[in-house]
Design a protein around this motif. Structure first.
Motif, PDB file in Angstrom:
ATOM      1  N   LEU A 153      26.241   8.604 -19.493  1.00 15.32           N
ATOM      2  CA  LEU A 153      26.187   7.264 -20.052  1.00 15.32           C
ATOM      3  C   LEU A 153      27.152   7.199 -21.226  1.00 15.32           C
ATOM      4  O   LEU A 153      27.062   8.010 -22.152  1.00 15.32           O
ATOM      5  CB  LEU A 153      24.768   6.945 -20.524  1.00 15.32           C
ATOM      6  CG  LEU A 153      24.542   5.577 -21.139  1.00 15.32           C
ATOM      7  CD1 LEU A 153      24.791   4.464 -20.107  1.00 15.32           C
ATOM      8  CD2 LEU A 153      23.119   5.486 -21.685  1.00 15.32           C
ATOM      9  N   VAL A 154      28.094   6.262 -21.185  1.00 12.45           N
ATOM     10  CA  VAL A 154      29.072   6.095 -22.256  1.00 12.45           C
ATOM     11  C   VAL A 154      28.414   5.326 -23.398  1.00 12.45           C
ATOM     12  O   VAL A 154      27.788   4.299 -23.175  1.00 12.45           O
ATOM     13  CB  VAL A 154      30.323   5.335 -21.746  1.00 12.45           C
ATOM     14  CG1 VAL A 154      31.297   5.063 -22.880  1.00 12.45           C
ATOM     15  CG2 VAL A 154      30.993   6.120 -20.625  1.00 12.45           C
ATOM     16  N   ARG A 155      28.573   5.828 -24.623  1.00 15.92           N
ATOM     17  CA  ARG A 155      28.024   5.162 -25.799  1.00 15.92           C
ATOM     18  C   ARG A 155      29.146   4.889 -26.778  1.00 15.92           C
ATOM     19  O   ARG A 155      29.980   5.760 -27.039  1.00 15.92           O
ATOM     20  CB  ARG A 155      26.963   6.028 -26.489  1.00 15.92           C
ATOM     21  CG  ARG A 155      25.739   6.283 -25.655  1.00 15.92           C
ATOM     22  CD  ARG A 155      25.253   5.100 -24.933  1.00 15.92           C
ATOM     23  NE  ARG A 155      24.014   4.585 -25.394  1.00 15.92           N
ATOM     24  CZ  ARG A 155      23.652   3.334 -25.156  1.00 15.92           C
ATOM     25  NH1 ARG A 155      24.432   2.504 -24.545  1.00 15.92           N
ATOM     26  NH2 ARG A 155      22.492   2.897 -25.537  1.00 15.92           N
ATOM     27  N   GLY A 156      29.182   3.695 -27.306  1.00 11.62           N
ATOM     28  CA  GLY A 156      30.148   3.331 -28.334  1.00 11.62           C
ATOM     29  C   GLY A 156      31.393   2.665 -27.774  1.00 11.62           C
ATOM     30  O   GLY A 156      31.617   2.649 -26.562  1.00 11.62           O
ATOM     31  N   PRO A 157      32.220   2.122 -28.674  1.00 14.47           N
ATOM     32  CA  PRO A 157      33.387   1.331 -28.286  1.00 14.47           C
ATOM     33  C   PRO A 157      34.705   2.102 -28.205  1.00 14.47           C
ATOM     34  O   PRO A 157      35.747   1.510 -27.975  1.00 14.47           O
ATOM     35  CB  PRO A 157      33.469   0.301 -29.418  1.00 14.47           C
ATOM     36  CG  PRO A 157      33.036   1.088 -30.622  1.00 14.47           C
ATOM     37  CD  PRO A 157      31.932   1.993 -30.106  1.00 14.47           C
ATOM     38  N   SER A 158      34.692   3.409 -28.363  1.00 11.58           N
ATOM     39  CA  SER A 158      35.950   4.146 -28.534  1.00 11.58           C
ATOM     40  C   SER A 158      36.871   4.136 -27.315  1.00 11.58           C
ATOM     41  O   SER A 158      38.066   4.340 -27.448  1.00 11.58           O
ATOM     42  CB  SER A 158      35.686   5.593 -28.944  1.00 11.58           C
ATOM     43  OG  SER A 158      35.165   6.341 -27.876  1.00 11.58           O
ATOM     44  N   MET A 159      36.335   3.904 -26.127  1.00  8.45           N
ATOM     45  CA  MET A 159      37.184   3.932 -24.927  1.00  8.45           C
ATOM     46  C   MET A 159      37.474   2.544 -24.355  1.00  8.45           C
ATOM     47  O   MET A 159      38.033   2.421 -23.269  1.00  8.45           O
ATOM     48  CB  MET A 159      36.560   4.825 -23.858  1.00  8.45           C
ATOM     49  CG  MET A 159      36.688   6.303 -24.163  1.00  8.45           C
ATOM     50  SD  MET A 159      38.403   6.818 -24.402  1.00  8.45           S
ATOM     51  CE  MET A 159      39.067   6.528 -22.782  1.00  8.45           C
ATOM     52  N   ALA A 160      37.116   1.498 -25.087  1.00  6.81           N
ATOM     53  CA  ALA A 160      37.410   0.133 -24.629  1.00  6.81           C
ATOM     54  C   ALA A 160      38.922  -0.087 -24.653  1.00  6.81           C
ATOM     55  O   ALA A 160      39.597   0.398 -25.553  1.00  6.81           O
ATOM     56  CB  ALA A 160      36.708  -0.876 -25.532  1.00  6.81           C
ATOM     57  N   PRO A 161      39.491  -0.716 -23.674  1.00  9.25           N
ATOM     58  CA  PRO A 161      38.859  -1.465 -22.601  1.00  9.25           C
ATOM     59  C   PRO A 161      38.614  -0.655 -21.323  1.00  9.25           C
ATOM     60  O   PRO A 161      38.002  -1.179 -20.390  1.00  9.25           O
ATOM     61  CB  PRO A 161      39.862  -2.579 -22.323  1.00  9.25           C
ATOM     62  CG  PRO A 161      41.192  -1.938 -22.577  1.00  9.25           C
ATOM     63  CD  PRO A 161      40.933  -0.978 -23.727  1.00  9.25           C
ATOM     64  N   ALA A 162      39.055   0.589 -21.237  1.00 10.54           N
ATOM     65  CA  ALA A 162      38.884   1.373 -20.000  1.00 10.54           C
ATOM     66  C   ALA A 162      37.411   1.576 -19.664  1.00 10.54           C
ATOM     67  O   ALA A 162      36.998   1.440 -18.511  1.00 10.54           O
ATOM     68  CB  ALA A 162      39.583   2.720 -20.118  1.00 10.54           C
ATOM     69  N   LEU A 163      36.616   1.928 -20.664  1.00 11.50           N
ATOM     70  CA  LEU A 163      35.175   2.116 -20.498  1.00 11.50           C
ATOM     71  C   LEU A 163      34.472   1.407 -21.642  1.00 11.50           C
ATOM     72  O   LEU A 163      34.984   1.371 -22.761  1.00 11.50           O
ATOM     73  CB  LEU A 163      34.814   3.605 -20.516  1.00 11.50           C
ATOM     74  CG  LEU A 163      35.374   4.458 -19.386  1.00 11.50           C
ATOM     75  CD1 LEU A 163      35.108   5.939 -19.646  1.00 11.50           C
ATOM     76  CD2 LEU A 163      34.796   4.040 -18.046  1.00 11.50           C
ATOM     77  N   SER A 164      33.292   0.894 -21.363  1.00  8.13           N
ATOM     78  CA  SER A 164      32.529   0.158 -22.370  1.00  8.13           C
ATOM     79  C   SER A 164      31.209   0.844 -22.650  1.00  8.13           C
ATOM     80  O   SER A 164      30.708   1.633 -21.829  1.00  8.13           O
ATOM     81  CB  SER A 164      32.252  -1.265 -21.872  1.00  8.13           C
ATOM     82  OG  SER A 164      33.453  -1.951 -21.651  1.00  8.13           O
ATOM     83  N   ASP A 165      30.627   0.512 -23.799  1.00  2.67           N
ATOM     84  CA  ASP A 165      29.307   1.004 -24.154  1.00  2.67           C
ATOM     85  C   ASP A 165      28.333   0.633 -23.039  1.00  2.67           C
ATOM     86  O   ASP A 165      28.278  -0.526 -22.612  1.00  2.67           O
ATOM     87  CB  ASP A 165      28.865   0.362 -25.481  1.00  2.67           C
ATOM     88  CG  ASP A 165      27.534   0.879 -25.956  1.00  2.67           C
ATOM     89  OD1 ASP A 165      27.333   2.102 -25.982  1.00  2.67           O
ATOM     90  OD2 ASP A 165      26.672   0.045 -26.298  1.00  2.67           O
ATOM     91  N   GLY A 166      27.609   1.602 -22.519  1.00  2.00           N
ATOM     92  CA  GLY A 166      26.642   1.361 -21.449  1.00  2.00           C
ATOM     93  C   GLY A 166      27.149   1.657 -20.049  1.00  2.00           C
ATOM     94  O   GLY A 166      26.371   1.650 -19.104  1.00  2.00           O
ATOM     95  N   ASP A 167      28.446   1.931 -19.888  1.00  2.97           N
ATOM     96  CA  ASP A 167      28.967   2.294 -18.570  1.00  2.97           C
ATOM     97  C   ASP A 167      28.386   3.640 -18.132  1.00  2.97           C
ATOM     98  O   ASP A 167      28.188   4.539 -18.957  1.00  2.97           O
ATOM     99  CB  ASP A 167      30.490   2.428 -18.585  1.00  2.97           C
ATOM    100  CG  ASP A 167      31.214   1.092 -18.584  1.00  2.97           C
ATOM    101  OD1 ASP A 167      30.559   0.041 -18.603  1.00  2.97           O
ATOM    102  OD2 ASP A 167      32.456   1.116 -18.571  1.00  2.97           O
TER     103      ASP A 167
END
Length: 106
Positions: free
Chosen positions: A12-26
């Motif tokens: 489960l991805v947490r936090g905004p560090s990988m936006a826009p590729a991945l989002s919090d909750g992905d």
């Protein structure tokens, strides 16, 4: 020829560090033991924070591990602050909410 299966784990991805590729909750799949290539999304940990796992983008191999950065430069704690990271696995697929391959960035 033998085929070696590498362990795969759901994360489960947490936090905004990988936006826009991945989002919090992905929810993503990580292949442990896979050799990273520059531009791939990877699961890492830092020697200074052994209990913290992070999803970042591999930039280049350096002495002591990999230089990794978040895609969101304004919301990422990464190698710019913590130095080289140990890569544990490569993130290959997003399962939810938009299933599909996690793309490498050149």
């Amino acid at each position: 020829m033998t085929t070696r299966l590498l362990p795969v784990r759901r994360l489960l991805v947490r936090g905004p560090s990988m936006a826009p590729a991945l989002s919090d909750g992905d929810t993503v799949l990580c292949r442990f033991g896979a050799a990273p290539r520059p531009g791939e999304v990877v699961l890492v940990r830092w020697a200074g924070r052994p209990g913290q796992l992070s999803v970042k983008r591999a930039v280049r191999a350096v002495e002591g591990g990999w230089w990794v950065l978040g895609d969101n430069t304004f919301g990422s704690t990464d190698s710019a602050l913590l130095g080289p990271a140990e890569v544990l696995g490569v993130v290959r697929w997003r399962l939810w909410p938009r299933p599909g391959r996690v793309r490498r960035k050149d």
